[in-house]
Design a protein around this motif. Structure first.
Motif, PDB file in Angstrom:
ATOM      1  N   LEU A 129       1.196  -1.004  -0.134  1.00  6.40           N
ATOM      2  CA  LEU A 129      -0.070  -0.322  -0.001  1.00  6.40           C
ATOM      3  C   LEU A 129       0.896   1.117  -0.055  1.00  6.40           C
ATOM      4  N   PRO A 130       1.465   1.874  -1.212  1.00  4.66           N
ATOM      5  CA  PRO A 130       1.866   3.281  -1.465  1.00  4.66           C
ATOM      6  C   PRO A 130       1.481   4.371  -0.912  1.00  4.66           C
ATOM      7  N   THR A 131       2.155   4.603   0.628  1.00  5.77           N
ATOM      8  CA  THR A 131       1.870   5.704   0.820  1.00  5.77           C
ATOM      9  C   THR A 131       3.135   7.345   0.372  1.00  5.77           C
ATOM     10  N   PRO A 132       3.006   8.002  -0.801  1.00  8.63           N
ATOM     11  CA  PRO A 132       4.119   9.187  -0.656  1.00  8.63           C
ATOM     12  C   PRO A 132       3.885   9.955   0.434  1.00  8.63           C
ATOM     13  N   MET A 133       5.331  10.493   0.626  1.00 12.68           N
ATOM     14  CA  MET A 133       5.964  11.265   1.532  1.00 12.68           C
ATOM     15  C   MET A 133       6.837  11.126   1.697  1.00 12.68           C
ATOM     16  N   PRO A 134       7.223  13.216   2.365  1.00 12.96           N
ATOM     17  CA  PRO A 134       7.972  14.186   2.011  1.00 12.96           C
ATOM     18  C   PRO A 134       9.381  13.387   2.716  1.00 12.96           C
ATOM     19  N   PHE A 135      10.204  13.343   2.376  1.00 11.20           N
ATOM     20  CA  PHE A 135      12.072  12.831   2.751  1.00 11.20           C
ATOM     21  C   PHE A 135      11.804  13.335   4.386  1.00 11.20           C
ATOM     22  N   PRO A 136      11.194  14.469   5.311  1.00 13.43           N
ATOM     23  CA  PRO A 136      11.710  15.178   6.128  1.00 13.43           C
ATOM     24  C   PRO A 136      11.027  13.837   6.881  1.00 13.43           C
ATOM     25  N   GLU A 137       9.487  14.063   6.407  1.00  9.43           N
ATOM     26  CA  GLU A 137       8.494  13.460   8.055  1.00  9.43           C
ATOM     27  C   GLU A 137       8.220  12.417   8.168  1.00  9.43           C
ATOM     28  N   LEU A 138       9.492  11.257   7.009  1.00  4.05           N
ATOM     29  CA  LEU A 138       9.675  10.041   7.450  1.00  4.05           C
ATOM     30  C   LEU A 138       9.630   9.300   8.492  1.00  4.05           C
ATOM     31  N   PHE A 139      11.031   9.661   8.905  1.00  5.46           N
ATOM     32  CA  PHE A 139      11.314   9.282  10.212  1.00  5.46           C
ATOM     33  C   PHE A 139      10.372   9.073  11.813  1.00  5.46           C
ATOM     34  N   THR A 140       9.942   9.975  11.781  1.00  8.04           N
ATOM     35  CA  THR A 140       8.678  10.332  12.666  1.00  8.04           C
ATOM     36  C   THR A 140       7.544   9.790  12.460  1.00  8.04           C
ATOM     37  N   ALA A 141       7.281   9.390  10.875  1.00 10.84           N
ATOM     38  CA  ALA A 141       5.573   8.388  10.494  1.00 10.84           C
ATOM     39  C   ALA A 141       5.960   7.338  11.214  1.00 10.84           C
ATOM     40  N   LEU A 142       7.618   6.889  10.874  1.00 14.38           N
ATOM     41  CA  LEU A 142       7.896   5.364  11.731  1.00 14.38           C
ATOM     42  C   LEU A 142       8.547   5.210  12.691  1.00 14.38           C
ATOM     43  N   GLN A 143       8.442   6.096  13.277  1.00 14.61           N
ATOM     44  CA  GLN A 143       8.811   6.223  14.529  1.00 14.61           C
ATOM     45  C   GLN A 143       7.343   6.115  15.272  1.00 14.61           C
ATOM     46  N   GLN A 144       6.111   6.842  14.949  1.00 12.39           N
ATOM     47  CA  GLN A 144       5.137   6.700  15.365  1.00 12.39           C
ATOM     48  C   GLN A 144       3.969   5.768  14.625  1.00 12.39           C
ATOM     49  N   GLY A 145       4.598   5.254  13.554  1.00 15.89           N
ATOM     50  CA  GLY A 145       3.488   3.546  12.547  1.00 15.89           C
ATOM     51  C   GLY A 145       2.885   4.148  12.376  1.00 15.89           C
ATOM     52  N   THR A 146       2.410   5.464  11.726  1.00 15.76           N
ATOM     53  CA  THR A 146       2.048   5.688  10.612  1.00 15.76           C
ATOM     54  C   THR A 146       2.268   4.898   9.231  1.00 15.76           C
ATOM     55  N   VAL A 147       3.372   4.437   9.300  1.00 13.52           N
ATOM     56  CA  VAL A 147       3.362   3.721   8.332  1.00 13.52           C
ATOM     57  C   VAL A 147       4.433   2.831   8.862  1.00 13.52           C
ATOM     58  N   ASP A 148       4.101   1.371   7.951  1.00  9.43           N
ATOM     59  CA  ASP A 148       4.857  -0.342   8.799  1.00  9.43           C
ATOM     60  C   ASP A 148       6.266  -0.044   7.812  1.00  9.43           C
ATOM     61  N   GLY A 149       6.639   1.236   6.699  1.00  8.98           N
ATOM     62  CA  GLY A 149       8.328   0.547   6.298  1.00  8.98           C
ATOM     63  C   GLY A 149       8.489   1.659   4.944  1.00  8.98           C
ATOM     64  N   GLN A 150       9.496   1.547   4.312  1.00  6.16           N
ATOM     65  CA  GLN A 150       9.994   2.432   3.623  1.00  6.16           C
ATOM     66  C   GLN A 150      11.018   1.847   3.040  1.00  6.16           C
ATOM     67  N   GLU A 151      11.030   2.387   2.736  1.00  3.55           N
ATOM     68  CA  GLU A 151      13.007   1.835   0.467  1.00  3.55           C
ATOM     69  C   GLU A 151      13.852   2.923   0.738  1.00  3.55           C
ATOM     70  N   ASN A 152      14.674   2.618   0.861  1.00  3.27           N
ATOM     71  CA  ASN A 152      15.703   3.699   0.675  1.00  3.27           C
ATOM     72  C   ASN A 152      17.633   3.001   0.243  1.00  3.27           C
ATOM     73  N   PRO A 153      18.158   3.507  -0.488  1.00  2.00           N
ATOM     74  CA  PRO A 153      19.716   2.481  -0.241  1.00  2.00           C
ATOM     75  C   PRO A 153      20.212   2.275   0.804  1.00  2.00           C
ATOM     76  N   ILE A 154      21.123   1.524   1.248  1.00  2.00           N
ATOM     77  CA  ILE A 154      22.122   1.767   2.579  1.00  2.00           C
ATOM     78  C   ILE A 154      21.995   3.050   2.931  1.00  2.00           C
ATOM     79  N   PRO A 155      23.268   3.775   2.008  1.00  2.03           N
ATOM     80  CA  PRO A 155      23.195   5.032   2.525  1.00  2.03           C
ATOM     81  C   PRO A 155      22.733   6.187   3.387  1.00  2.03           C
ATOM     82  N   VAL A 156      21.338   5.485   2.924  1.00  2.00           N
ATOM     83  CA  VAL A 156      20.441   6.495   3.091  1.00  2.00           C
ATOM     84  C   VAL A 156      19.446   6.141   4.588  1.00  2.00           C
ATOM     85  N   ILE A 157      20.042   4.797   4.723  1.00  2.00           N
ATOM     86  CA  ILE A 157      19.348   3.966   6.398  1.00  2.00           C
ATOM     87  C   ILE A 157      20.244   4.024   6.810  1.00  2.00           C
ATOM     88  N   LEU A 158      21.024   3.559   6.868  1.00  2.00           N
ATOM     89  CA  LEU A 158      22.268   4.272   7.978  1.00  2.00           C
ATOM     90  C   LEU A 158      22.723   6.307   7.957  1.00  2.00           C
TER      91      LEU A 158
END
Ligand code: EAX
Length: 324
Positions: A185-214
């Motif tokens: 279920l794709p949920t488009p979102m600007p990158f600056p909002e992503l960490f909080t969305a993951l932390q709060q469980g607004t989304v289950d996951g994301q996809e990014n290259p290893i350098p970004v995940i790190l």
């Protein structure tokens, strides 16, 4: 004020300029992740090269970590001339330069060698030229990397396991159409909002290259990492035409060469992060699935390729796949 007292400062200024006291221009450059990242390395090398190549007439001020907004916002600011430079993924770029969207097709690129050959060859260079008509000066293709999936729910070993997960995606229709075929279920979102969305469980996951995940410390908010490598994500160093149009021919060359050197440094950091970063993420507590059933994802995405062929032509897709 006598006429001579008015002319004195002007004469001094003219003399200063004649004596080579060069005006210095500080260019603002923005990017999505921390300075200690592939974007930070690429941007730093680029900026060092333009300062050196213009004898200090041009230097940079860095705005890392999405300080000036998401990539879409920064691209728009460069277009408007309110930001001088952005080092960005192609994620939102297709909304400004539609031709670029073709490189976002899932499983289009075999590996880094293939991707870099395409981007640095005629196909990629033509895409840089397409940007000019949209008020963006693409100096060089840098690199974000092959994207992998992370989530907080379960290990993803095949497309089947990804079904039903609510995953943040970039604001990119080519990605979203592809990911839907995986059952995500794709949920488009600007990158600056992503960490909080993951932390709060607004989304289950994301996809990014290893350098970004790190660089973004997603290991703090994501349990599972699967090396799906489902999309190659190029990056590009884009200059505002407001700056470009004022450059001399010689300085234009300096900026283009600096773009190439910054891109090379960014690619090297991507390789380094891919080689060393996965073990680090495991150390940080992530459960890493290295053996992913890529065939299950390729099979699932086949129907989307029919739509991609309509949008970009089968010939253009085949031309990219044919590059060796
Ligand atoms: O360019 O939005 C994203 O997921 C991008 O990969 C990130 O901003 C780095």
């Amino acid at each position: 004020m006598t006429l001579s007292s008015l002319f004195k400062p002007l004469a001094v200024a003219a003399l200063m300029t004649a004596m080579g006291a060069q005006a210095q221009t500080t260019l603002r450059i923005g990017y999505a992740v921390a300075t200690n990242s592939h974007y930070g390395v690429g941007s730093t090398v680029f900026c060092e090269e333009i300062e050196k190549g213009t004898q200090g007439r041009y230097k940079c001020q860095h705005f890392p970590s999405s300080a000036l907004g998401g990539e879409r916002e920064m691209i728009e600011s460069v277009q408007l001339g309110t930001l001088d430079l952005v080092n960005t993924s192609t994620g939102p770029l297709g909304n400004f330069v539609p031709e670029v969207k073709i490189v976002d097709i899932p499983f289009l690129f075999r590996d880094y060698d293939h991707a870099r050959k395409v981007m640095d060859g005629p196909i990629g260079q033509d895409l840089l030229k397409n940007m000019q008509a949209k008020g963006l000066i693409g100096l060089a293709w840098a690199e974000n990397g092959f994207r992998h999936m992370t989530n907080s729910k379960r290990p993803i070993r095949s497309a089947e396991d990804a079904k039903g997960l609510k995953m943040r995606t970039m604001e990119n229709k080519v990605h979203m159409d592809g990911y839907k075929t995986f059952g995500i279920l794709p949920t488009p979102m600007p990158f600056p909002e992503l960490f909080t969305a993951l932390q709060q469980g607004t989304v289950d996951g994301q996809e990014n290259p290893i350098p970004v995940i790190l660089a973004s410390k997603f290991s703090q908010v994501q349990k599972h990492l699967s090396l799906t490598g489902h999309v190659y994500s190029p990056a590009v160093i884009i200059l505002s035409p407001a700056v470009w149009n004022k450059l001399s021919a010689a300085d234009k060359n300096v900026f283009l060469e600096a773009g190439k050197k910054g891109a090379a440094a960014q690619r090297k950091r991507v390789n380094d992060d891919e080689n060393n970063g996965i073990a680090q993420l495991e150390k940080d507590g992530m459960q890493v699935i290295r053996q992913v059933n890529g065939e299950s994802f390729r099979r699932a995405v086949t129907p989307a390729y029919q739509e991609y062929a309509k949008e970009f032509t089968a010939a253009k897709i085949a031309a990219i796949q044919a590059v060796r």
